[in-house]
Design an enzyme around this catalytic site. Structure first.
Site, PDB file in Angstrom:
ATOM      1  CG  HIS A 454      -2.106  -0.937   0.955  1.00  0.00           C
ATOM      2  ND1 HIS A 454      -2.786  -1.567   1.960  1.00  0.00           N
ATOM      3  CD2 HIS A 454      -2.691  -1.337  -0.198  1.00  0.00           C
ATOM      4  CE1 HIS A 454      -3.741  -2.311   1.443  1.00  0.00           C
ATOM      5  NE2 HIS A 454      -3.695  -2.201   0.140  1.00  0.00           N
ATOM      6  CD  GLU A 698     -21.622  -1.114 -22.309  1.00  0.00           C
ATOM      7  OE1 GLU A 698     -20.657  -1.148 -21.553  1.00  0.00           O
ATOM      8  OE2 GLU A 698     -22.797  -1.118 -21.918  1.00  0.00           O
ATOM      9  CG  ASP A 722     -18.885  -4.564 -21.231  1.00  0.00           C
ATOM     10  OD1 ASP A 722     -18.442  -5.654 -20.858  1.00  0.00           O
ATOM     11  OD2 ASP A 722     -19.361  -3.711 -20.466  1.00  0.00           O
ATOM     12  CB  CYS A 769     -17.112   6.283 -22.282  1.00  0.00           C
ATOM     13  SG  CYS A 769     -18.311   4.950 -22.232  1.00  0.00           S
TER      14      CYS A 769
HETATM   15  C1  PEP Z   1     -17.166  -0.270 -21.319  1.00  0.00           C
HETATM   16  O1  PEP Z   1     -17.713  -1.378 -21.346  1.00  0.00           O
HETATM   17  O2  PEP Z   1     -16.292   0.092 -22.134  1.00  0.00           O
HETATM   18  C2  PEP Z   1     -17.545   0.701 -20.274  1.00  0.00           C
HETATM   19  C3  PEP Z   1     -17.090   1.927 -20.275  1.00  0.00           C
HETATM   20  O3  PEP Z   1     -18.359   0.242 -19.285  1.00  0.00           O
HETATM   21  P1  PEP Z   1     -17.839  -0.591 -18.014  1.00  0.00           P
HETATM   22  O4  PEP Z   1     -16.356  -0.661 -18.107  1.00  0.00           O
HETATM   23  O5  PEP Z   1     -18.310   0.155 -16.808  1.00  0.00           O
HETATM   24  O6  PEP Z   1     -18.519  -1.896 -18.204  1.00  0.00           O
HETATM   25 MG    MG Z   2     -19.453  -1.704 -20.139  1.00  0.00          MG
END
Ligand code: PEP
Ligand code: MG
Length: 833
Positions: A454, A698, A722, A769
């Protein structure tokens, strides 16, 4: 629920045992004491009338278990039974279990809703843990309960799991495991493969305790019966998600995994290891933590000594909570979670109980009792094989030391430098790291330590160039002599008294790196506009309110993904609308008018909510996850949407739905949202309406149908984490499949191209994202494909903005075109230097 009555000659004893039991069960357990004699119960003895009253106070349909300390307590209890009317005597069981252990075991089991027989059996088996601990030459298996005997003999299915909980399978997660597996009929046993203890029945808390399952231990769970597969699946999910504990160093996306094989060997202490990047040099200062003298004497007043210990532990906890707040502000909530683990370590009932026992039974003074109890746990960790787990010993030692300092009224020496330079130490505790003066401490070298300790995580979070395991580099060095040290925290290199020209070279490199970072940060507030004038919006992904400041400081133009899971996880009950509203308002109010995209709950898959009843799924990532789970739990979903719409009133807030797979999904959520709006409207509750709604792309089906989806959705945000997992059918958390987990795979890029084309037809914005948005190569390709907004981790925003400013859109479009025609992700990556 079965009621428990504790009958003791001593009121003080009964009260203490009651407190101990309550510390494990909370207030829900039906527990009463009947103890002491005389008007104020101060005399030693038992009173049949009081016992009868206690039985009646906790009596219910499930019955009452009576535990007695000794001798005449049994007689009084029998008399008490005679005092009750005959129908009231049914289901009252006197149990010969040991008083303290039996009380704890029966209390915990009763609190789980077990039957009178089960509660009684648990109480009777409760001495096992102590027997195993004190007579470890006797294997645990020799003290099997009838349940263990029965289940051990069964053939059936088996799985192996790794327990990652910071304190192993301690009472709380064990209790949850028992409670959650109660509904299965199969015989289920658990064996600790790491210390070869067991198998024991999963139904017994005390049997599980004898396995001493520590963090990192491999366990084997075997089940036989008609629902064996379902039970094992459920258990695997629960153990992997931490059984209600926060698992150490879990990152946003990756799931803890079932271990398929032994973990890869880690680099050992053969040489310095990098832990925090950056070049640093200057005079070396050796720091040694002062040894704490522990007084040892006979306690004259036991109660007073216990009180001193508890006061010190409470004060230490308060100190840790304050430090957690302070560090949250400095290094963010995720890094400050280290303090959460320390707080939990401090609350470990075993630690406190052992120390209290030392005071009570051996009349040790508080400091000596605490030190011994803490050292016992520390040494257990120190002897573990796994270097990662061994590093946790330092954390426990740190916690222990903080209590000791309060008990002996001495402050630990803080590593302060008299001049700017490099701090060299054997090791540092997280608390010592958090007190480092960053202006004075240019770099840190630990002779011991470990990369995942840590203190190393904090050094990284604080941005102090550091290396660990550097003992060999300093062999024979006299720290009393002046020493110039240089280090490169990215490579783990350490130089002693480097030559002047080499130092000059390092200086140039350091200056270049620093200038680049400073320059990037300086311009981070400016838009990310390519050489040919195309502007890409750069937003931040955040997890809770503590991330907002860093996001805005790094130049985020908005929040592109607020993962709302933080509101729902690690709780016993669902958050109320008001709780959610306040949490969202706290974030929205800090946004300085910039857009905030709130993603609705994305659980299921690897994230479970303990308060949601859910069927066991064969493939949770392909199961009732995210929007599917919300649509199946209308009240949960409506509550969240109400809170979001209310928080958005008068603000630039947008809603985003995760895991939309079909146009029907989209129709259903749109309808659902409209209904929530109508309800709020009817009740005259101010809220945001109309609201911009987007969906995460996704799932390949959503990408392929992007054009249809674009009719309904205001914007798209591609979740490449995803999307890559579902496109390549490669579990994103499976370490054996990392070669499939590259969002730059041409198949994923082709889907992104489809999304952009579909969105264009209806003039919709496309964002990315997923984690890949913070990878400069991937970001370049995405923008070339037509993605207009990137949402990423704050720390990378200045760099990604700077990289895009150096490119022209026309060049990026050519790059994307070539990428689409590559065969592999590696080929795509090779397109850019
Ligand atoms: C993704 O799937 O790229 C995403 C941003 O969602 P999470 O990582 O929260 O599943
Ligand atoms: Mg996701």
């Amino acid at each position: 629920m079965v009621g428990i009555v504790l009958v003791s000659h001593s009121r003080a004893l009964a009260l203490s045992v009651q407190e101990l039991v309550r510390s494990m069960t909370g207030p829900t357990l039906k527990l009463a004491i009947a103890a002491g004699a005389g008007d104020d119960h101060k005399e030693l003895g038992t009173d049949a009338v009081e016992i009868a009253e206690a039985i009646l106070a906790v009596r219910g349909e499930e019955g009452v278990l009576v535990l007695m300390d000794m001798g005449s307590a049994i007689l009084s209890s029998e008399t008490a039974l005679d005092l009750l009317e005959v129908p009231l005597r049914a289901n009252i069981r006197f149990c010969a279990a040991p008083f303290v252990e039996g009380a704890v075991a029966s209390g915990v089991t009763a609190n789980l809703g077990a039957s009178l027989d089960e509660v009684c059996a648990e109480a009777l088996a409760s001495l096992k843990q102590k027997q195993v601990a004190l007579h470890s030459d006797q294997p645990a298996g020799e003290t099997k309960s009838p349940q263990d005997e029965k289940s051990a003999a069964q053939p059936g299915e088996k799985i192996q799991l790794t327990v990652r909980n910071a304190h192993g399978l301690h009472a709380r997660p064990a209790a949850r495991l028992i409670a959650e597996t109660r509904r299965f009929h199969s015989e289920i046993t658990v064996r600790n493969l790491s210390n070869q203890r067991g198998p024991v029945s999963i139904r017994s808390l005390s049997s599980l305790a004898t396995l001493e399952i520590l963090q990192g231990n491999e366990i084997e769970v075997a089940a036989s019966g008609d629902d064996a597969s379902a039970a094992l699946k459920q258990i695997a999910q629960m153990v992997e998600s931490g059984l209600g504990d926060t698992l150490p160093s879990e990152t946003n996306g990756a799931a803890p995994r079932r271990k398929a094989k032994a973990s890869a060997p880690r680099k050992t202490n053969s040489g310095p290891m990098p832990v925090s990047s950056g070049i640093a040099f200057g005079p070396g200062h050796y720091f040694q933590t002062a040894k704490l003298e522990i007084p040892q004497h006979k306690a004259s007043d036991i109660a007073e000594e216990i009180d001193r210990l508890q006061t010190a532990a409470t004060r230490a906890q308060k100190g840790l909570e304050a430090r957690r707040e302070q560090m949250t502000a400095t290094v963010g909530a995720a890094n400050a979670e280290i303090y959460e683990a320390q707080i939990l370590a401090l609350q470990d009932p075993e630690l406190i109980e052992n120390a209290v026992r030392g005071i009570k039974t051996e009349q040790l003074n508080a400091a000596a009792a605490w030190n011994r109890a803490n050292q016992q746990i520390v040494s257990r960790y120190e002897t573990l094989q796994d270097p990662y787990l061994r590093e946790r010993a330092a954390d426990l030692e740190d916690v222990g030391r903080q209590v000791l300092e309060l008990l002996v009224d001495k402050k630990s020496s803080t590593p302060a430098l008299t001049e700017r330079g490099i701090l060299i130490a054997e090791s540092l505790t997280p608390n010592q790291v958090s007190t480092l003066d960053r202006k004075q401490v240019l770099g840190v070298i630990l002779l011991g330590g470990g990369p995942t300790a840590h203190s190393s995580i904090l050094l990284r979070a604080l941005g102090i160039p550091s290396v660990v395991q550097a003992r060999a580099a300093f062999s024979g060095v006299d720290f009393n002599q002046p020493l110039t040290i240089a280090l490169d925290g990215s490579t783990g290199s350490v130089w002693l008294n480097p030559a002047a020209d080499f130092l000059a070279e390092l200086q140039t490199r350091q200056a270049e790196e620093k200038t680049r970072e400073e320059e990037e940060l300086k311009h981070s507030a400016l838009p990310s506009t390519t050489l040919d004038g195309h502007q890409v919006e750069i937003f931040a992904n955040i997890g809770d309110v503590s991330d907002v400041e860093a996001a805005l400081h790094s130049g985020a133009e908005g929040v592109g993904l607020l993962r709302t899971e933080f509101l729902f996880l690690e709780r016993e009950t669902a958050p109320t609308e008001e709780e959610q509203l306040q949490a969202l308002l706290a974030i929205a109010d800090k946004m300085q008018g910039k857009p905030l995209i709130v993603r609705t709950l994305d659980v299921g898959g690897d994230k479970e909510l303990p308060y949601l009843e859910r069927a066991v799924e064969e493939n949770p990532f392909l199961g009732v996850r995210a929007i599917r789970l919300c649509l199946a739990n209308e009240e949960l979903f409506a509550t969240q949407l109400r809170a979001i719409l209310r928080a958005g009133h008068g603000r630039d807030l947008r809603i985003m739905f995760p895991m939309i797979a079909t146009c029907t999904d989209l129709d259903r959520v749109t309808e659902f949202l409209e209904k929530v709006h109508r309800d709020l409207e009817q009740k005259n509750v101010p809220h945001l309406w109309p609201v911009k709604t987007g969906i995460m792309i996704e799932i390949p089906s959503a990408a392929i149908q992007a054009e249809s989806m674009a009719r309904q959705a205001d914007f798209f945000s591609i979740g490449t984490n995803d999307l890559t997992q579902y496109t390549l059918a490669a579990d994103r958390g499976n370490p054996d499949l990392t070669s499939y987990q590259d969002a730059l795979h041409p198949a994923v890029l082709r889907l992104i191209e489809m999304v952009v084309n579909g969105a264009r037809k209806h003039d919709r914005l496309v964002a990315v994202c997923g984690e890949a948005a913070s990878d400069e190569r991937a970001a370049a390709v995405f923008v070339g494909l037509g993605v207009q907004e990137l949402s990423l981790t704050s720390a990378k925003i200045p760099h990604i903005k700077a990289c895009l400013r150096k490119q022209s859109l026309s060049h990026l479009q050519k790059l994307a075109h070539s990428a689409l025609h590559c065969h592999t992700a590696a080929e795509v990556r090779a397109l850019t230097p």
